[in-house]
Design a protein around this motif. Structure first.
Motif, short mmCIF file in Angstrom:
data_model
loop_
_atom_site.label_atom_id
_atom_site.label_comp_id
_atom_site.label_asym_id
_atom_site.label_seq_id
_atom_site.Cartn_x
_atom_site.Cartn_y
_atom_site.Cartn_z
N UNK A 87 59.25 -12.38 6.44
CA UNK A 87 58.62 -11.91 7.08
C UNK A 87 60.72 -11.87 7.81
N UNK A 88 61.71 -11.75 8.25
CA UNK A 88 62.78 -11.12 8.82
C UNK A 88 63.06 -11.77 10.47
N UNK A 89 62.19 -10.50 10.84
CA UNK A 89 62.12 -10.08 12.40
C UNK A 89 60.95 -9.74 12.30
N UNK A 90 60.50 -10.22 13.80
CA UNK A 90 59.38 -9.57 14.00
C UNK A 90 59.17 -9.15 15.73
N UNK A 91 58.67 -7.77 15.74
CA UNK A 91 58.82 -7.90 17.35
C UNK A 91 57.43 -7.10 17.89
N UNK A 92 57.14 -6.58 18.39
CA UNK A 92 55.77 -5.95 19.28
C UNK A 92 55.33 -4.28 18.44
N UNK A 93 56.39 -4.18 17.84
CA UNK A 93 55.99 -2.53 17.50
C UNK A 93 56.73 -2.45 15.94
N UNK A 94 57.23 -3.32 15.19
CA UNK A 94 57.80 -3.27 14.43
C UNK A 94 58.22 -5.05 13.37
N UNK A 95 58.39 -4.91 12.21
CA UNK A 95 58.50 -6.23 11.32
C UNK A 95 59.55 -6.02 10.46
N UNK A 96 60.50 -6.58 10.34
CA UNK A 96 61.07 -7.01 8.79
C UNK A 96 60.76 -7.68 8.14
N UNK A 97 61.17 -7.18 6.22
CA UNK A 97 60.95 -8.33 5.13
C UNK A 97 62.84 -8.30 4.67
N UNK A 98 63.23 -8.88 3.97
CA UNK A 98 63.70 -9.61 2.64
C UNK A 98 63.23 -10.29 1.85
N UNK A 99 64.35 -9.99 1.45
CA UNK A 99 64.69 -10.20 -0.46
C UNK A 99 64.90 -11.43 -0.35
N UNK A 100 63.85 -12.72 -1.14
CA UNK A 100 64.16 -14.02 -1.36
C UNK A 100 65.54 -14.40 -2.35
N UNK A 101 65.19 -13.11 -2.95
CA UNK A 101 66.80 -13.65 -4.18
C UNK A 101 67.29 -11.57 -3.79
N UNK A 102 68.66 -12.40 -4.93
CA UNK A 102 69.66 -11.16 -5.04
C UNK A 102 68.59 -10.29 -5.19
N UNK A 103 68.62 -8.69 -4.78
CA UNK A 103 67.82 -7.45 -5.10
C UNK A 103 68.12 -6.73 -4.72
N UNK A 104 68.17 -5.08 -5.41
CA UNK A 104 68.50 -4.09 -4.47
C UNK A 104 67.24 -2.82 -4.21
N UNK A 105 67.71 -1.86 -3.14
CA UNK A 105 66.58 -1.18 -2.30
C UNK A 105 66.38 -0.91 -3.74
N UNK A 106 67.11 -0.27 -4.87
CA UNK A 106 67.08 0.51 -5.91
C UNK A 106 65.90 0.15 -6.97
N UNK A 107 66.02 -1.44 -7.64
CA UNK A 107 65.36 -2.38 -7.94
C UNK A 107 63.46 -2.31 -7.47
N UNK A 108 63.79 -2.59 -5.93
CA UNK A 108 62.29 -2.50 -5.28
C UNK A 108 62.31 -1.68 -5.34
N UNK A 109 62.45 0.33 -5.21
CA UNK A 109 62.16 1.62 -5.40
C UNK A 109 60.99 1.63 -6.88
N UNK A 110 62.30 1.25 -7.31
CA UNK A 110 62.14 1.94 -9.57
C UNK A 110 61.04 0.78 -9.87
N UNK A 111 60.68 -0.06 -9.58
CA UNK A 111 59.06 -1.07 -9.57
C UNK A 111 58.02 -1.77 -9.14
N UNK A 112 58.16 -0.20 -8.13
CA UNK A 112 56.91 -0.59 -7.40
C UNK A 112 56.43 -1.51 -6.55
N UNK A 113 58.02 -2.43 -5.54
CA UNK A 113 57.31 -3.23 -5.48
C UNK A 113 57.07 -3.23 -3.66
N UNK A 114 55.13 -3.03 -3.88
CA UNK A 114 55.09 -2.51 -2.38
C UNK A 114 54.40 -4.26 -1.93
N UNK A 115 54.52 -3.95 -0.71
CA UNK A 115 54.48 -5.20 0.40
C UNK A 115 52.95 -4.98 1.18
N UNK A 116 51.89 -6.45 0.97
CA UNK A 116 50.46 -5.53 1.64
C UNK A 116 51.10 -6.82 2.73
#
Length: 124
Positions: A87-116
């Motif tokens: 978790x990178x930032x947490x606010x009242x109505x949203x939070x953001x996530x960041x990969x720990x390792x190098x990665x691309x948005x395309x890789x996360x989508x292509x590999x079905x990297x869901x976040x619970x």
């Protein structure tokens, strides 16, 4: 006939502290809210590229927190295909996530990297 009535005393949620040194609210207002941030989301909540890493924002406005909650998030997917996240930032109505390792948005989508995720906070 069996009638079940919701009672604030039936749950046992204890939140000891919150981000940003905000004091906890009253115990009857404690809430746990959870969901899945899907890899195929579009618009402002899709995976994006961010300086060699992948970044994602998640809407938690439906949880109705009154201050930033405590958020725990885990990625769902094969470790070879889906890098760890934080978790990178947490606010009242949203939070953001960041990969720990190098990665691309395309890789996360292509590999079905869901976040619970699970958020614990207060509604009053």
């Amino acid at each position: 006939i069996l009638i079940l009535e919701a009672s604030p005393g039936l749950s046992d949620i204890k939140i000891l502290n919150l981000p940003y040194q905000v004091p906890p609210g009253p115990e009857p207002c404690a809430r746990t809210c959870s969901g899945v941030s899907r890899s195929d989301e579009t618009g402002g909540y899709r995976w994006k590229d961010y300086f060699g890493k992948a970044y994602k924002r998640e809407d938690i406005s439906g949880c109705q927190f009154t201050s930033a909650p405590v958020v725990t998030a885990t990625r769902r997917g094969d470790a070879r295909d889906c890098p760890g996240i934080t978790t990178w930032a947490v606010e009242t109505t949203w939070f953001s996530l960041l990969t720990v390792e190098n990665a691309t948005a395309d890789k996360m989508k292509r590999n079905y990297c869901n976040v619970h995720w699970t958020a614990h906070g207060f509604t009053c």
